[in-house]
Design a protein around this motif. Structure first.
Motif, mmCIF file in Angstrom:
data_model
loop_
_atom_site.group_PDB
_atom_site.id
_atom_site.type_symbol
_atom_site.label_atom_id
_atom_site.label_comp_id
_atom_site.label_asym_id
_atom_site.label_seq_id
_atom_site.Cartn_x
_atom_site.Cartn_y
_atom_site.Cartn_z
ATOM 1 N N LYS A 120 61.918 64.748 4.352
ATOM 2 C CA LYS A 120 62.150 66.164 4.643
ATOM 3 C C LYS A 120 61.047 66.753 5.511
ATOM 4 O O LYS A 120 61.220 67.835 6.077
ATOM 5 N N VAL A 121 59.924 66.057 5.607
ATOM 6 C CA VAL A 121 58.892 66.484 6.552
ATOM 7 C C VAL A 121 59.438 66.404 7.976
ATOM 8 O O VAL A 121 59.179 67.272 8.816
ATOM 9 N N PRO A 140 60.034 70.382 9.068
ATOM 10 C CA PRO A 140 60.424 70.669 7.684
ATOM 11 C C PRO A 140 61.058 72.046 7.597
ATOM 12 O O PRO A 140 60.553 73.006 8.191
ATOM 13 N N GLY A 145 59.847 70.441 1.737
ATOM 14 C CA GLY A 145 59.434 69.714 2.925
ATOM 15 C C GLY A 145 58.182 70.295 3.556
ATOM 16 O O GLY A 145 57.290 69.564 3.994
ATOM 17 N N TYR A 149 54.534 68.377 4.031
ATOM 18 C CA TYR A 149 53.873 68.267 5.336
ATOM 19 C C TYR A 149 52.456 68.841 5.273
ATOM 20 O O TYR A 149 51.508 68.237 5.795
#
Length: 320
Positions: A120-121, A140, A145, A149
Motif C-alpha cells: 500500500k506504500v 500511499p 499506507g 511509508y
C-alpha cells in the motif's frame, strides 16, 4: 553479517507466527519474541512481555543481546474505524512506535532491522502490464499506507544517522494456511459451489504465499545485499481473479462455478450497491516486479503457486 539472536515482534500475527515457526524448524537463530501478554511459547523461545507498541514502549529487556530485529507488529486495517483522526492513530503505532523500537535497538547494539511494510506504500492498483517496482515513486492513499511509508522513511533516515542496517519488505496480498478475510471468503464460495459472476476477469494480481514471504524476510536477516534496500514480495506469477478462483477450485477439489459476466455489468452492479472499492480489489490489477530480489539477494520464490494454494486449501478443509 553473522546473526545469532533475533527479536521478533508480531509473533502472534499471520506473518509473524509463520516467521516464528520457520525459525524454530530451521534452528538457525536464538529467538526472542515480544508479546503483550503471557503466552505459552515453546521452550526454545524466549518470550518477553512488553506494552503496546507506542513511542513510550520500553524495549530494554527484549533487546538484550539481540543482533537483528524483525518488526512485523503493526496497527493494520481497522474495520468500522471509530477514530476521528485515523491517520494519527496509525502514526502512533506504525511510525512513532516503530521508530522508538529502532532507536532503542541502535542503543542496544542491534546491527540490522528488518521491517515488514506493505504494498500500500506503492498504491492501490496498477495499469495492466505496468507493475510497481521497489524503487519507483510511491503513492500511499489510505492512513495505513501513509503510516507505513512514513515509518520506512524514518528508518532509512535513522540508518544514515547511526549505521543501523535497515531492510524493508513490502508484501502484496499474503495467503497461506490460516488466511482470513477476502481470500478465505473466496475459498468458502468455491468450496460450497456458489456460482460466481467472475468467469471473464482479465486483470492481473500479484500474490505472495506465506512461505515465500517468510523466506524473503529471513533472507534479508543476513544478506549484505539487503542493507538499506526496499524489496517487493510476490510469488512472481501473476493471476487474474478468474485464474485465481480456478486454481483454488483445483486445490479444493471442487471446480469453481464461474459465470462469464462482462466487466461493464459488474462495474455497474457494484456501483449501484455502493461497492466501487470492492470492484477494484476484486477485478482491478495490482502487479509487482520482483527482479530486484534476484539481482541483489539471489532470491526467487522457493514455493510455486500450485503448491502454496494446495497447502492453503488443505488447511482450510481441515478446519471446516
Amino acid at each position: 553479517m553473522n546473526a545469532n539472536r533475533l527479536l521478533l515482534t508480531g509473533s502472534t500475527g499471520f506473518v509473524g507466527g509463520a516467521i516464528q515457526q520457520r525459525i524454530l524448524v530451521d534452528e538457525q537463530y536464538d529467538l526472542t519474541i515480544a508479546v503483550r501478554r503471557e503466552v505459552g511459547a515453546p521452550s526454545t523461545v524466549h518470550a518477553v512481555q512488553v506494552a503496546d507498541l507506542t513511542a513510550q514502549t520500553d524495549w530494554t529487556d527484549a533487546l538484550q543481546g539481540i543482533d537483528v530485529v524483525i518488526h512485523s507488529a503493526a496497527r493494520v486495517h481497522v474495520m468500522n474505524e471509530t477514530s476521528a483522526d485515523p491517520l494519527a492513530e496509525f502514526r502512533k503505532v506504525n511510525v512513532e512506535g516503530t521508530l522508538a523500537l529502532a532507536r532503542q535497538a541502535v542503543a542496544a547494539g542491534v546491527k540490522r532491522f528488518v521491517f515488514v511494510s506493505s504494498i500500500k506504500v506503492n498504491g492501490e492498483g496498477t495499469t495492466l502490464g505496468q507493475p510497481y517496482t521497489a524503487d519507483a515513486a510511491v503513492n500511499p492513499s489510505d492512513p495505513y499506507g501513509v503510516s507505513k511509508y512514513e515509518a520506512e522513511q524514518a528508518l532509512l533516515a535513522l540508518a544514515q544517522e547511526t549505521g543501523l542496517e535497515v531492510a524493508i519488505v513490502r508484501p502484496v496480498l499474503v495467503y497461506g494456511p490460516g488466511v482470513k478475510a477476502n481470500f478465505r471468503s473466496m475459498m468458502k464460495w468455491v468450496q460450497r459451489g456458489v456460482p460466481l459472476p467472475l468467469g471473464s476477469i482479465h486483470n492481473k494480481r500479484s500474490l505472495v504465499a506465506l512461505d515465500n514471504l517468510v523466506d524473503l524476510i529471513l533472507t534479508c536477516v543476513e544478506h549484505p545485499g539487503a542493507i538499506n534496500q526496499v524489496f517487493l514480495a510476490s510469488d512472481g506469477n501473476d493471476l487474474s481473479t478468474t485464474q485465481m478462483l480456478q486454481q483454488l477450485g483445483v486445490a479444493l477439489g471442487k471446480p469453481a462455478r464461474l459465470l462469464p459476466v462482462p466487466m461493464s455489468w459488474l462495474n455497474l452492479a457494484f456501483s449501484l450497491l455502493g461497492k466501487r472499492d470492492f470492484t477494484q480489489r476484486l477485478c482491478g490489477s495490482l502487479q509487482v516486479d520482483i527482479a530486484k530480489n534476484e539481482q541483489l539477494l539471489g532470491w526467487t520464490p522457493p514455493v510455486s503457486v500450485e503448491e502454496a494454494m494446495g497447502k492453503t486449501a488443505a488447511a482450510y478443509l481441515a478446519e471446516t
